[in-house]
Design a protein around this motif. Sequence first.
Motif, mmCIF file in Angstrom:
data_model
loop_
_atom_site.group_PDB
_atom_site.id
_atom_site.type_symbol
_atom_site.label_atom_id
_atom_site.label_comp_id
_atom_site.label_asym_id
_atom_site.label_seq_id
_atom_site.Cartn_x
_atom_site.Cartn_y
_atom_site.Cartn_z
ATOM 1 N N UNK A 177 -2.954 12.044 21.817
ATOM 2 C CA UNK A 177 -2.964 13.217 20.935
ATOM 3 C C UNK A 177 -3.797 12.957 19.680
ATOM 4 N N UNK A 178 -4.173 11.687 19.461
ATOM 5 C CA UNK A 178 -4.863 11.351 18.227
ATOM 6 C C UNK A 178 -3.922 10.895 17.123
ATOM 7 N N UNK A 179 -2.644 10.764 17.421
ATOM 8 C CA UNK A 179 -1.697 10.268 16.414
ATOM 9 C C UNK A 179 -1.974 8.792 16.139
ATOM 10 N N UNK A 180 -2.154 8.423 14.870
ATOM 11 C CA UNK A 180 -2.385 7.029 14.486
ATOM 12 C C UNK A 180 -1.032 6.385 14.200
ATOM 13 N N UNK A 181 -0.603 5.535 15.108
ATOM 14 C CA UNK A 181 0.746 4.968 15.053
ATOM 15 C C UNK A 181 0.678 3.625 14.333
ATOM 16 N N UNK A 195 -0.328 15.353 8.167
ATOM 17 C CA UNK A 195 1.010 14.989 7.688
ATOM 18 C C UNK A 195 1.321 13.564 8.112
ATOM 19 N N UNK A 196 2.340 13.014 7.467
ATOM 20 C CA UNK A 196 2.888 11.714 7.847
ATOM 21 C C UNK A 196 4.280 11.978 8.384
ATOM 22 N N UNK A 197 4.619 11.294 9.474
ATOM 23 C CA UNK A 197 5.830 11.659 10.209
ATOM 24 C C UNK A 197 6.415 10.389 10.830
ATOM 25 N N UNK A 198 7.700 10.418 11.135
ATOM 26 C CA UNK A 198 8.285 9.329 11.930
ATOM 27 C C UNK A 198 8.097 9.700 13.392
ATOM 28 N N UNK A 199 7.320 8.914 14.107
ATOM 29 C CA UNK A 199 7.025 9.222 15.498
ATOM 30 C C UNK A 199 8.166 8.845 16.426
ATOM 31 N N UNK A 200 7.952 9.103 17.709
ATOM 32 C CA UNK A 200 9.027 8.909 18.684
ATOM 33 C C UNK A 200 9.341 7.435 18.922
ATOM 34 N N UNK A 215 9.719 5.466 16.344
ATOM 35 C CA UNK A 215 10.446 5.050 15.153
ATOM 36 C C UNK A 215 9.539 4.535 14.053
ATOM 37 N N UNK A 216 8.223 4.595 14.271
ATOM 38 C CA UNK A 216 7.273 4.117 13.275
ATOM 39 C C UNK A 216 6.591 5.302 12.583
ATOM 40 N N UNK A 217 6.053 4.998 11.411
ATOM 41 C CA UNK A 217 5.289 6.009 10.686
ATOM 42 C C UNK A 217 3.989 6.293 11.436
ATOM 43 N N UNK A 218 3.701 7.544 11.620
ATOM 44 C CA UNK A 218 2.437 7.977 12.223
ATOM 45 C C UNK A 218 1.676 8.868 11.253
ATOM 46 N N UNK A 219 0.364 8.812 11.327
ATOM 47 C CA UNK A 219 -0.500 9.702 10.546
ATOM 48 C C UNK A 219 -1.108 10.698 11.514
ATOM 49 N N UNK A 220 -0.679 11.929 11.374
ATOM 50 C CA UNK A 220 -0.937 12.920 12.410
ATOM 51 C C UNK A 220 -1.543 14.181 11.805
ATOM 52 N N UNK A 221 -1.961 15.061 12.692
ATOM 53 C CA UNK A 221 -2.351 16.414 12.329
ATOM 54 C C UNK A 221 -1.583 17.347 13.252
#
Lengths: 277, 277, 277
Positions: C201-205, C241-246, C248-254
């Motif tokens: 998806x392009x999420x930077x984990x 946005x910055x989010x807690x991904x599935x 459990x780590x911080x991800x930098x996403x759109x």
Amino acid sequence: MITIASDFGSPYPAAMKGVLCQRTDARLVDVADDFPRQDVRAAAFWLREVLPYFPPSTHLVVVDPGVGTDRNALVVRAGDHALVGPDNGVLQPVARRLAPETSLESFVVDESRLEPVEPTGVASSPQATLGRDDSSGPASNTFHGRDVFAPVAAAIHEAGRKSLESLAYLSPADETVDLELPDAAVEDGRAGGEVLVVDDFGNAITNVPGAFLEGCERIAANGELVPVGDTFAAVEPGERLVIVGSHGYVELDVNQGRGDDAFGLTPGDQIVLEDRE
Amino acid sequence: MITIASDFGSPYPAAMKGVLCQRTDARLVDVADDFPRQDVRAAAFWLREVLPYFPPSTHLVVVDPGVGTDRNALVVRAGDHALVGPDNGVLQPVARRLAPETSLESFVVDESRLEPVEPTGVASSPQATLGRDDSSGPASNTFHGRDVFAPVAAAIHEAGRKSLESLAYLSPADETVDLELPDAAVEDGRAGGEVLVVDDFGNAITNVPGAFLEGCERIAANGELVPVGDTFAAVEPGERLVIVGSHGYVELDVNQGRGDDAFGLTPGDQIVLEDRE
Amino acid sequence: MITIASDFGSPYPAAMKGVLCQRTDARLVDVADDFPRQDVRAAAFWLREVLPYFPPSTHLVVVDPGVGTDRNALVVRAGDHALVGPDNGVLQPVARRLAPETSLESFVVDESRLEPVEPTGVASSPQATLGRDDSSGPASNTFHGRDVFAPVAAAIHEAGRKSLESLAYLSPADETVDLELPDAAVEDGRAGGEVLVVDDFGNAITNVPGAFLEGCERIAANGELVPVGDTFAAVEPGERLVIVGSHGYVELDVNQGRGDDAFGLTPGDQIVLEDRE
């Protein structure tokens, strides 16, 4: 049997398969993991065209741009099939294809009553504590395929699709999000439709029923005259043609090439077909 | 067991799987859904190299640029295996690998005698009436994988590969389209061959038997001297080498890189290897 | 159950499946065939995050840039799971997630004692004679997935994961290559971490535990203030946005876009998160 369809790419579907295998010995069949990303309408089209070829099954569907919002998780019973996925309309077109609309039964998942999905042996994993200290229930906010839809699909398979009422976390849905794939406007000699999807071959698949082409040797497609073929091979390789595709709809294709490029079409584009003969 | 190989991408193979699951409980194993598009020769190569690792199976193969033309649907019995696919040569190289050529038996499918493939519950679907009102039989003109080859593969699995004669719609084939993958011309110290395929790693796989490299430390490849390696790691990452690949043929590769790019090679290109030492 | 993960693309995994099916009726589940090419660290991450969702299984893993060198083939018993793959560290992070590190048991495969993998009916195939006339054992030098790891995985499934000692070609490993995925340095209000992988998806984990975001509405990510969301939909489509991904780590996403592009991040990049509120 449980079929699996998503826009996840790789390797997220494997986490769903792991959860399914934890909870059921059901046969798993991959439908797709590469539906156009977060494109509910394209997924709805493909599911409608593909799932009816399966025997009675539980179909796990995750194309879910609203994951983590208050959109519901939905189960739709459609004849002998059950569909599990987000309440964003993606399940409706296939449900109406599988069974008469009046016979469809929809259920909302109460996520707070789901048994949590636990990875094995992960005391040190941050996801082991996801959602444990808040009121949002056992699911992550970004991967309901793993944490909600897969567990529900497994439970439905185990309980039997006739016994959805036995699952305590399911309750009848008052209202669900609908999605109608548009119909083409067909009158004598003219069809005004739309490109619904482009497949991996580059075929631009419209919503114009194939019967419109009956008896035509050529058709004007957005003003350009194009041969109508019974088969791709009706024209030379690289040449454009209009054909009745395997879904029964008019497609704008190129023999051994890409119709979307040749016709300059993408999903959502309007298409007018005219029989000028 | 039924294996499934095609150039379909996604999600068309799922419709074939649905039809298979409707008609048989056979184990399904995906071989590939992304053979180079409509490239009969590349598919023939990969099938020849991969299918012999399977136990006796029914192999469903759909790389079919001539779909809908009068090309036949074919079944080839090769030892304990059965191959189902279009009569365009794609089945021949693997058939000859699986069993002696003199023992191969080929059958043509009479499509008009096939039971139609019906999606469930689709009174409103345009494909439900496809081909019902003409003489072309029950198949669409563009998706014989779903409408012809999958049903035949399921029936063969159910009947048993020894009992192809029991299927009324199969009759011995008088003549079939052949496809020979070219052999390299090898003489002392010189091999004139061809790049048959490029794999996903970028390895350019030729038809020169690996034995040609025996005892060589370097080889001239189209005039350029390149190290011969036992393993990719014989050279530094990013460096070119010539190696005996896992199929037993000479490959032109790059350690952790793409050989096709580094050597400027694509399938069909001629390659001359010379031992100048 | 045997799970299959590799960076092979297509169709090499099918040869492994054929070998597995020759030797066992185990259920096969695809985890991935498209891990980033020859990227041991990315594969180690994904395996660590995905395999713990499976019930006790034998996991076949082939991301193997050192194939054909003297790197060992390894089996790791981790609780009720067994992992089979190259001794390059790829198995270690998931092994430590599946079971306490002190309980892990590692075994080296003596490849010279493996029964060779034979394709059926291939007298004419150059690979039929691969390695027959030298001392390197029965394996090709480039495809140990087919020739070593798949046979070992099948044998482990058949023998039972509790009975690895019964396989004569396995002996306890003295030392194995380790791989530690880096931990983030987290102190009050500041986390110094790294992008471990970018998903499809392009999420930077990252490796920053999600708990770091607790109570934050905005966070400075490499100096730029970005909203913290509970869900992707916390921001408009196309917004960062910055989010807690599935995991459990911080991800930098759109939301409905690619975070890696929007933040200009690739795996291995450093990331500093600061709570400036």
